[in-house]
Design a protein around this motif. Structure first.
Motif, PDB file in Angstrom:
ATOM      1  N   ALA A 156       0.836  -1.199   0.000  1.00 25.30           N
ATOM      2  CA  ALA A 156       0.000   0.000   0.000  1.00 25.30           C
ATOM      3  C   ALA A 156       0.873   1.252   0.000  1.00 25.30           C
ATOM      4  O   ALA A 156       2.018   1.230   0.463  1.00 25.30           O
ATOM      5  CB  ALA A 156      -0.910   0.001   1.230  1.00 25.30           C
ATOM      6  N   PRO A 157       0.333   2.369  -0.503  1.00 25.65           N
ATOM      7  CA  PRO A 157       1.092   3.623  -0.457  1.00 25.65           C
ATOM      8  C   PRO A 157       1.269   4.089   0.988  1.00 25.65           C
ATOM      9  O   PRO A 157       0.362   3.945   1.810  1.00 25.65           O
ATOM     10  CB  PRO A 157       0.225   4.598  -1.246  1.00 25.65           C
ATOM     11  CG  PRO A 157      -1.152   4.020  -1.184  1.00 25.65           C
ATOM     12  CD  PRO A 157      -0.978   2.536  -1.145  1.00 25.65           C
ATOM     13  N   SER A 158       2.431   4.611   1.289  1.00 27.25           N
ATOM     14  CA  SER A 158       2.696   5.074   2.649  1.00 27.25           C
ATOM     15  C   SER A 158       1.929   6.350   2.939  1.00 27.25           C
ATOM     16  O   SER A 158       1.512   7.072   2.030  1.00 27.25           O
ATOM     17  CB  SER A 158       4.197   5.320   2.840  1.00 27.25           C
ATOM     18  OG  SER A 158       4.620   6.411   2.039  1.00 27.25           O
ATOM     19  N   ASP A 177       4.220   9.465   1.764  1.00 26.80           N
ATOM     20  CA  ASP A 177       4.421   9.699   0.336  1.00 26.80           C
ATOM     21  C   ASP A 177       3.690   8.610  -0.436  1.00 26.80           C
ATOM     22  O   ASP A 177       4.133   7.458  -0.457  1.00 26.80           O
ATOM     23  CB  ASP A 177       5.916   9.683   0.006  1.00 26.80           C
ATOM     24  CG  ASP A 177       6.198  10.002  -1.454  1.00 26.80           C
ATOM     25  OD1 ASP A 177       5.250  10.064  -2.250  1.00 26.80           O
ATOM     26  OD2 ASP A 177       7.386  10.168  -1.796  1.00 26.80           O
ATOM     27  N   PRO A 178       2.579   8.939  -1.083  1.00 27.96           N
ATOM     28  CA  PRO A 178       1.815   7.933  -1.832  1.00 27.96           C
ATOM     29  C   PRO A 178       2.629   7.234  -2.915  1.00 27.96           C
ATOM     30  O   PRO A 178       2.253   6.142  -3.350  1.00 27.96           O
ATOM     31  CB  PRO A 178       0.671   8.745  -2.445  1.00 27.96           C
ATOM     32  CG  PRO A 178       0.551   9.948  -1.578  1.00 27.96           C
ATOM     33  CD  PRO A 178       1.942  10.259  -1.115  1.00 27.96           C
ATOM     34  N   GLY A 179       3.735   7.849  -3.311  1.00 24.96           N
ATOM     35  CA  GLY A 179       4.587   7.234  -4.326  1.00 24.96           C
ATOM     36  C   GLY A 179       5.541   6.199  -3.760  1.00 24.96           C
ATOM     37  O   GLY A 179       6.275   5.551  -4.509  1.00 24.96           O
ATOM     38  N   VAL A 180       5.558   6.040  -2.441  1.00 25.01           N
ATOM     39  CA  VAL A 180       6.449   5.084  -1.785  1.00 25.01           C
ATOM     40  C   VAL A 180       5.608   4.049  -1.039  1.00 25.01           C
ATOM     41  O   VAL A 180       4.742   4.408  -0.238  1.00 25.01           O
ATOM     42  CB  VAL A 180       7.391   5.792  -0.784  1.00 25.01           C
ATOM     43  CG1 VAL A 180       8.266   4.778  -0.059  1.00 25.01           C
ATOM     44  CG2 VAL A 180       8.242   6.824  -1.503  1.00 25.01           C
ATOM     45  N   LYS A 181       5.853   2.778  -1.322  1.00 26.53           N
ATOM     46  CA  LYS A 181       5.122   1.721  -0.631  1.00 26.53           C
ATOM     47  C   LYS A 181       5.583   1.599   0.820  1.00 26.53           C
ATOM     48  O   LYS A 181       6.723   1.935   1.153  1.00 26.53           O
ATOM     49  CB  LYS A 181       5.341   0.377  -1.338  1.00 26.53           C
ATOM     50  CG  LYS A 181       4.770   0.302  -2.740  1.00 26.53           C
ATOM     51  CD  LYS A 181       5.050  -1.069  -3.348  1.00 26.53           C
ATOM     52  CE  LYS A 181       4.471  -1.160  -4.750  1.00 26.53           C
ATOM     53  NZ  LYS A 181       4.748  -2.496  -5.355  1.00 26.53           N
ATOM     54  N   VAL A 182       4.722   1.080   1.663  1.00 25.68           N
ATOM     55  CA  VAL A 182       5.075   0.877   3.068  1.00 25.68           C
ATOM     56  C   VAL A 182       6.304   0.009   3.199  1.00 25.68           C
ATOM     57  O   VAL A 182       7.208   0.286   4.004  1.00 25.68           O
ATOM     58  CB  VAL A 182       3.890   0.245   3.841  1.00 25.68           C
ATOM     59  CG1 VAL A 182       4.314  -0.144   5.247  1.00 25.68           C
ATOM     60  CG2 VAL A 182       2.709   1.208   3.888  1.00 25.68           C
ATOM     61  N   ARG A 183       6.410  -1.046   2.388  1.00 21.53           N
ATOM     62  CA  ARG A 183       7.560  -1.948   2.499  1.00 21.53           C
ATOM     63  C   ARG A 183       8.885  -1.236   2.241  1.00 21.53           C
ATOM     64  O   ARG A 183       9.919  -1.616   2.794  1.00 21.53           O
ATOM     65  CB  ARG A 183       7.416  -3.145   1.565  1.00 21.53           C
ATOM     66  CG  ARG A 183       7.542  -2.858   0.101  1.00 21.53           C
ATOM     67  CD  ARG A 183       7.665  -4.159  -0.725  1.00 21.53           C
ATOM     68  NE  ARG A 183       6.470  -4.988  -0.715  1.00 21.53           N
ATOM     69  CZ  ARG A 183       6.410  -6.187  -0.131  1.00 21.53           C
ATOM     70  NH1 ARG A 183       7.474  -6.672   0.483  1.00 21.53           N
ATOM     71  NH2 ARG A 183       5.286  -6.884  -0.189  1.00 21.53           N
TER      72      ARG A 183
END
Length: 464
Positions: A138-140, A143-149
């Protein structure tokens, strides 16, 4: 954290007590998973949390406190204003939540840490834990462009993976070693030893100054097991660590393990431990250390936060790597035992698992992680969370120790995989530190338990 509480496996004030009892019902009870609704997936609600769905968070209230989990509640409520969030801190997570897992009515989020925590491996084997892959992709929040992982430090996802599925995520990055007061050492001209021979020589100097060289949290032998298994890992290398975790025959009787146990036993026979330490709780031993009664104490990096209320001004607590056992060690002096700790999970039978996932998305945000570093004086697993912060002496020494270790960071997994074996390890270690067993007797006892576990087909096995 925390290891006991959970090592805090963490977390880590003590090893799981009665783990088989805690999970015996969970493996078979609970029935089918309840019908779980999914809300509309939008840019602001990427995990599909149902509108107005309430959320229940239960966390271990230990050395890290509740401030950071409450911070995540605030972010969650901002994102889901129609939801009512219940947040509760507990000391004995497993004892309180066992009946709820058995009944199929667990909370939506659990911080499974501390003494008596739930057996995560058994929960996973019983399909009682939500797969966290959707959260990780999912988006963090930042920053929606960076995944949580992609926010997480190396090894965090691996630490929470059982049989190829991510079942939990740890929040704190814990480093284990020996703690001392830098101001005390400066006062006497002492330096942290890099070899075990140097340690023994320094112990004599410390005793000459009227101070006990060591104390330890005697009621929780896991604390002294940490320097012992660090010495063993340095002596025998990662092959020894993997042999232990993989339940290989003779793993606990290897030369490196025996030498490490003999070194720790030598602290007892050499009179290097504060009298009465065997009967002390973790807080009692740590308070004695903060009061200057002993020079060294073994602990994970949560100790600074845990001792905030009693540490004298100017104490300057500092972490040192466990010394090298011999000049022929397989790993260098600076190698340290480190791993993520403080396990957060979303029960599969939760009423609002989507909300549980989104709560964790808030928890693993940079904002909450920075607050955690400041309030708990501990290292979060979120990348860059400590950048620009004015770090305390203890946390700064943790960061420095990790930097010095480089790629030489190791960790054992048997505590998470096999809690009943961990109980036997700690019981045997208590006997070793009490002078009632020598290194060979200690190793033989644990090896017998490991062999019995390896032969027990009813226990799910894992391998590194």
């Amino acid at each position: 954290m925390n290891l006991p509480s959970s090592r805090r496996t963490l977390l880590r004030l003590s090893t799981v007590a009665g783990a088989a009892t805690v999970l015996s019902g969970c493996v078979t009870a609970g029935g089918d998973k309840p019908e779980q609704t999914k809300g509309t997936v939008t840019e602001d609600n990427p995990l599909g949390v149902p509108e107005g769905a309430d959320l229940e968070v239960v966390m271990f209230n230990g050395g890290y406190g509740e401030e950071y989990t409450q911070h995540a509640v605030t972010l969650y409520e901002e994102r889901h204003p129609g939801a009512t969030v219940t947040h509760e801190g507990l000391q004995k997570v497993g004892e309180v939540l066992q009946p709820r897992f058995v009944a199929g009515d667990p909370p939506d989020v659990v911080d499974n840490s501390g003494a008596g925590r739930l057996d995560i491996a058994a929960l996973a084997a019983a399909d009682q834990l939500t797969d966290l892959a959707e959260l990780l992709d999912a988006p963090s929040v930042d920053d929606p462009g960076v995944k949580v992982r992609d926010l997480l430090l190396p090894g965090v996802v691996e630490d929470g993976t059982l049989d190829g599925t991510v079942r939990f995520l740890n929040y704190s990055y814990v480093v284990w070693g020996l703690w001392y007061s830098q101001s005390l050492f400066d006062q006497h001209g002492w330096t942290a030893p890099e070899t075990w021979d140097d340690m023994l020589a320094l112990c004599e100097e410390i005793k000459g100054a009227g101070i006990a060289p060591w104390t330890w949290q005697g009621k929780y032998p896991e604390y002294m097991m940490d320097p012992l298994q660090s010495l063993a890992a340095k002596a025998g290398g990662l092959d020894l660590v993997y042999a232990v975790d993989n339940l290989e025959p003779g793993a606990w009787q290897q030369d490196g393990m025996l030498a490490a146990a003999d070194a720790i036993h030598g602290l007892v026979t050499g009179g290097h431990i504060l009298q009465g330490s065997e009967g002390l709780s973790h807080t009692e031993a740590q308070n004695a250390w903060c009061n200057g009664q002993a020079a060294f104490i073994p602990c994970g990096s949560w100790i600074e936060g845990e001792q905030q209320g009693v540490t004298p001004d100017g104490f300057d607590m500092t972490l040192a790597a466990v010394p090298a056992l011999t000049s022929a060690d397989a790993l260098p002096y600076g190698a340290v035992q480190g791993a993520s700790s403080e396990s957060f999970l979303v029960p599969a039978q939760a009423a609002n698992p989507r909300g549980g996932l989104d709560y964790l998305r808030c928890l693993f945000s940079g904002e909450v992680a920075r607050g955690f570093a400041e309030s708990a004086k501990a290292m979060p697993v979120v990348r860059g969370a400590t950048e620009g912060l004015d770090l305390s002496s203890g946390l700064a020494s943790v960061a420095s120790t990790l930097e010095s270790a480089g790629e030489h960071v190791f960790g054992y997994k048997y505590r998470t995989w096999y809690p009943e074996l961990a109980v036997e390890v700690d019981t045997a270690t208590g006997e070793l530190l009490g002078g009632r067993a020598d290194a060979q007797q200690w190793a033989d006892r644990i090896q017998a338990a490991a062999d019995a576990l390896a032969a027990d087909d009813s226990v799910v096995k894992y391998e590194r």
